[in-house]
Design a protein around this motif. Structure first.
Motif, PDB file in Angstrom:
ATOM      1  N   CYS A  47      75.940  30.136  73.094  1.00 33.19           N
ATOM      2  CA  CYS A  47      76.626  28.869  73.321  1.00 33.19           C
ATOM      3  C   CYS A  47      78.075  29.050  72.913  1.00 33.19           C
ATOM      4  O   CYS A  47      78.370  29.575  71.859  1.00 33.19           O
ATOM      5  CB  CYS A  47      75.970  27.784  72.479  1.00 33.19           C
ATOM      6  N   ILE A  48      78.985  28.634  73.756  1.00 32.53           N
ATOM      7  CA  ILE A  48      80.393  28.777  73.407  1.00 32.53           C
ATOM      8  C   ILE A  48      80.980  27.463  72.922  1.00 32.53           C
ATOM      9  O   ILE A  48      82.193  27.320  72.840  1.00 32.53           O
ATOM     10  CB  ILE A  48      81.207  29.297  74.592  1.00 32.53           C
TER      11      ILE A  48
ATOM     12  N   VAL B  46      69.672  25.543  78.949  1.00 30.17           N
ATOM     13  CA  VAL B  46      69.667  24.529  77.894  1.00 30.17           C
ATOM     14  C   VAL B  46      68.403  23.664  77.949  1.00 30.17           C
ATOM     15  O   VAL B  46      67.711  23.465  76.951  1.00 30.17           O
ATOM     16  CB  VAL B  46      70.913  23.616  77.993  1.00 30.17           C
TER      17      VAL B  46
END
Ligand code: SF4
Ligand code: SF4
Lengths: 321, 416
Positions: B332-333, B387
């Protein structure tokens, strides 16, 4: 049916439709948004500016690759473009006269310490560009000072002048500032071009528009307070917005996803505090341009902003589940 | 709407297609694969048993799950713990008793059954009654296409609406919901003769309004109001079909889609997807993706011998390279896009990480149960993280955990 069984299907998790945006496309749009400022910087300073920008981007990409190798992560050569942006933003904060080793040190620090040490893109608690910038700015203030280029230009550094001689002595109109007729970071000084680029990425949804809006509002409001109190000693709100690196900070530095809040109210608080800090540091701090430091400070504040509770679906209604 | 700021306005979020063509009856399948998990086989159903359309194959112990009937003439080729396989055959090749077997139609409407007795009759005719039989003050019939890409809801409201009318009569007789509301896309012209006496609510046909919880919010303005529940129009239509024909439910309506094209078919329960693609003249190549369900929430299939079962809403083919591939390893960024878009204001960013690193205890604190499974988080994730899948994993794990907690330890039998 019989021979159809041989087809190799790609299995994936839903959703099977995607908005089509990727990290890489975000980076390309951001680079595009930074391009006008880069072009104006080259027009203003010539080859030296191009040299600094190219060097910073190259050093940033190479540092990322080296770190990835050392970490045993998947090797990339900065394909996603994020380290190039970090490098370019750093270059934007440097003077065109910055010696090569400063540029390389800054870029390596930004990507190496600012980002990769925390695990890579998107894991850094403080804007990576600013980590590199702070490293060289605090360690080597002299070559970082844009005034060193004073002899080769008629431009003046509005913030240094404001600090030394007061608001009346600056003698630059907002228009001058907007058109980049000021001495400062080679790209950061191009406020108008940065504003254009900023509006572009905000309209594209690459950054949440609330953060730059709040940041600029915070700057303007705080500056107005000082200015109304004593117009001779303090500069007006437009000066603070267009002068120095406020614009770059608002659109490109403060909006870095990993170190800013994501919900609307926290974003406004985050931006407003940041904007206020710009003026406060410029007025009372020992560094003329407060914007980068202000961003670093609010970055640290971001987790606090995210603590502000949100009411999840149905919660106010007692919640069924 | 929220997503207009967030993502470049995606026309695919529209849930109306101006689709009014009648459903096409899909060709009879050559093979069937019926899901029998949780079912009890009917007496005499075993390998090599000959079957006829409407023959009872298995019953489900739950009142909420419809029984299983054959949808073709054929021979059971195999039965394992999960599936019953049938090779279809020409009735002329089968034994006389099977060939001439007739399923007596059972007219639910004329039967006069009500309440639980009616539910039981409906279940015996193969219709799932979990949603139909919900006990609530207001039951909303969700007349929107469940997700973009799926396109059978509009025809069900016009050309195929007698089924809905019949189902509504039955729903009133079941009598578990105090009030019925039919939610339809804004601008729909409703044939008042067919939908006599039912309240109609008009809703903007924009995803994710078709998600039950969000639909109810659109209608009432309240989030999760007490006493409101919903049922999908697909389920209601199946009930109506059974009511009108009196025969067990052996078919399901699905949208078959590829690229921008889509068409609605009535498909027999258990049809193998490979056959379906072949009959539709659709070529599949290496690297393509096929999935059952809808493009937002469907389930990717690994082989062409999977099947379409009752309740499936669609079947889609996506050519290789049509969307950026999902990347399960992608970290996840922290871009926050998913947080911003989540209609239930939970935090998919953190929830997906908790699941990624198996911190399911943390998911509990983060309101994982509020997720309405809309898939928007995965749709906007620029890192292409799965997600939604992470969140589903957390939900499944925590449900398991809860189930284990509910177990009562057996007292050791004392030896004295
Ligand atoms: S699927 Fe994702 S966006 Fe939709 S409710 Fe669940 S967490 Fe939120
Ligand atoms: S959209 Fe993807 S990358 Fe962005 S915060 Fe959510 S999970 Fe992380």
């Amino acid at each position: 049916m019989s021979d159809k069984k041989q087809v190799l299907l790609a299995v994936s998790a839903p959703p099977f439709w995607h908005c089509g945006r990727t990290i890489r496309s975000f980076s390309l749009h951001t680079l595009l948004a930074l391009a006008p400022a880069a072009v104006l910087a080259v027009m203003q300073w010539g080859i030296p500016a191009a040299r600094v920008m190219a060097l910073a981007m190259l050093a940033a990409v190479l540092t990322e690759t080296a770190c990835r190798r050392a970490m045993g992560a998947k090797m990339t050569w900065g394909e996603d473009g994020t380290s190039a942006i970090t490098g370019l933003l750093l270059a934007f904060l440097l003077p065109a006269s910055a010696p090569w080793w400063i540029v390389v040190l800054g870029a390596a620090g930004a990507v190496g310490i600012g980002r990769m040490a925390f695990g890579g893109y998107g894991a850094n608690p403080v804007c990576a560009t600013l980590v590199g910038w702070a490293l060289i700015y605090v360690s080597y203030p002299l070559p970082m000072d844009a005034s060193a280029t004073l002899l080769s230009t008629d431009l003046i550094d509005p913030l240094a002048k404001l600090r030394a001689f007061g608001a009346d002595a600056v003698g630059l109109s907002s228009l001058d500032l907007l058109l980049g007729r000021q001495l400062g970071g080679l790209g950061a000084a191009q406020s108008g071009a940065i504003l254009l680029g900023g509006i572009y990425i905000a309209a594209r949804g690459i950054v949440h528009w609330q953060i730059p809006a709040a940041f600029l509002l915070g700057t303007a409001a705080t500056a107005s307070v000082f200015w109304i109190a004593d117009p001779a000693a303090h500069a007006g709100p437009l000066f603070h917005i267009f002068g120095g690196s406020t614009m770059l900070a608002a659109f490109f530095l403060a909006t870095e996803g990993s170190c800013s809040p994501h919900r609307v109210i926290p974003m406004w608080i985050f931006g407003l505090i940041g904007g206020a800090l710009v003026v406060i540091i410029r007025t009372f701090g020992s560094y003329p341009d407060g914007a980068p430091f202000a961003v670093m400070l609010i970055n640290l504040l971001a987790p606090m902003c995210s603590v502000i509770p949100t009411f999840p679906f149905g919660y106010r209604n007692g919640g069924r589940r | 709407m929220k997503q207009r700021h967030q993502i470049l306005n995606d026309p695919r979020f529209r849930l109306v297609y101006d689709e009014h063509r009648p459903f096409t009856e899909a060709p009879a399948p050559r093979h069937l694969r019926l899901n029998r998990e949780g079912f009890t086989l009917a007496p005499g159903v075993k390998k090599k048993t000959q079957v006829y359309p409407g023959m009872l194959l298995a019953t489900h112990p739950s009142m909420e799950k419809g029984d299983l009937h054959s949808s073709v003439y054929g021979v059971i080729s195999d039965i394992n713990v999960r599936s019953i396989f049938i090779d279809s055959a020409d009735p002329a090749d089968l034994d006389g008793s099977v060939r001439d077997a007739v399923v007596e139609p059972f007219d639910l409407l004329a039967s006069g059954l009500e309440g639980d007795a009616l539910i039981e009759a409906v279940k015996k005719l193969g219709v799932n009654t979990k949603s139909i039989g919900k006990k609530c003050d207001v039951l909303v019939i969700n007349g929107l296409n469940p997700e973009p890409g799926v396109a059978w809801a509009e025809p069900m409201l016009d050309g195929h609406c007698p089924e809905i009318g019949a189902a509504i009569k039955l729903l009133c007789r079941i009598g578990r919901a105090g009030r019925l509301i039919l939610a339809v896309p804004e601008g729909t012209v409703i044939d008042s003769r067919e939908f006599d006496g039912i309240e109609i609510a008009y809703v903007e046909p924009e995803y994710p309004n078709s998600i039950g919880e969000l639909l109810i919010k659109r209608i009432t303005g309240i989030e999760l109001p007490e006493g409101w529940d919903y049922v999908g129009i697909h389920n209601v239509w199946s009930l109506g079909r059974v009511a009108l024909r009196g025969l067990p439910l052996m078919r399901t309506v699905i949208t078959i889609g590829r690229g921008a094209q889509h068409e609605n078919f009535i498909v027999r329960n258990g049809t193998i997807v490979g056959d379906l693609l072949e009959d539709a003249g659709i070529e599949v190549e290496n690297g393509d993706t096929i999935f059952r369900g809808g493009p937002r929430r469907g389930e990717g299939l690994d082989r062409l011998d999977r099947s379409i079962t009752k309740g499936a809403i669609g079947f889609f083919l996506m050519k290789a390279g049509e969307v950026p591939p999902m990347d399960g390893d992608s970290p996840c960024i922290n871009c926050g896009a998913c947080v911003h878009i989540c209609p239930t204001r939970i935090d998919p960013r953190m929830l997906s990480r908790y699941a990624e690193f198996a911190r399911f205890d943390m998911s509990r604190k983060a309101y994982f149960g509020l997720c309405v499974d809309c898939g928007l988080c995965g749709y906007v994730c620029i890192a292409r993280r799965p997600v939604l899948q992470y969140i589903r994993l957390a939900i499944a794990k925590l449900e398991q955990e809860d189930a284990i907690k509910r177990l009562v330890p057996i007292e050791p039998i004392g030896r004295n």
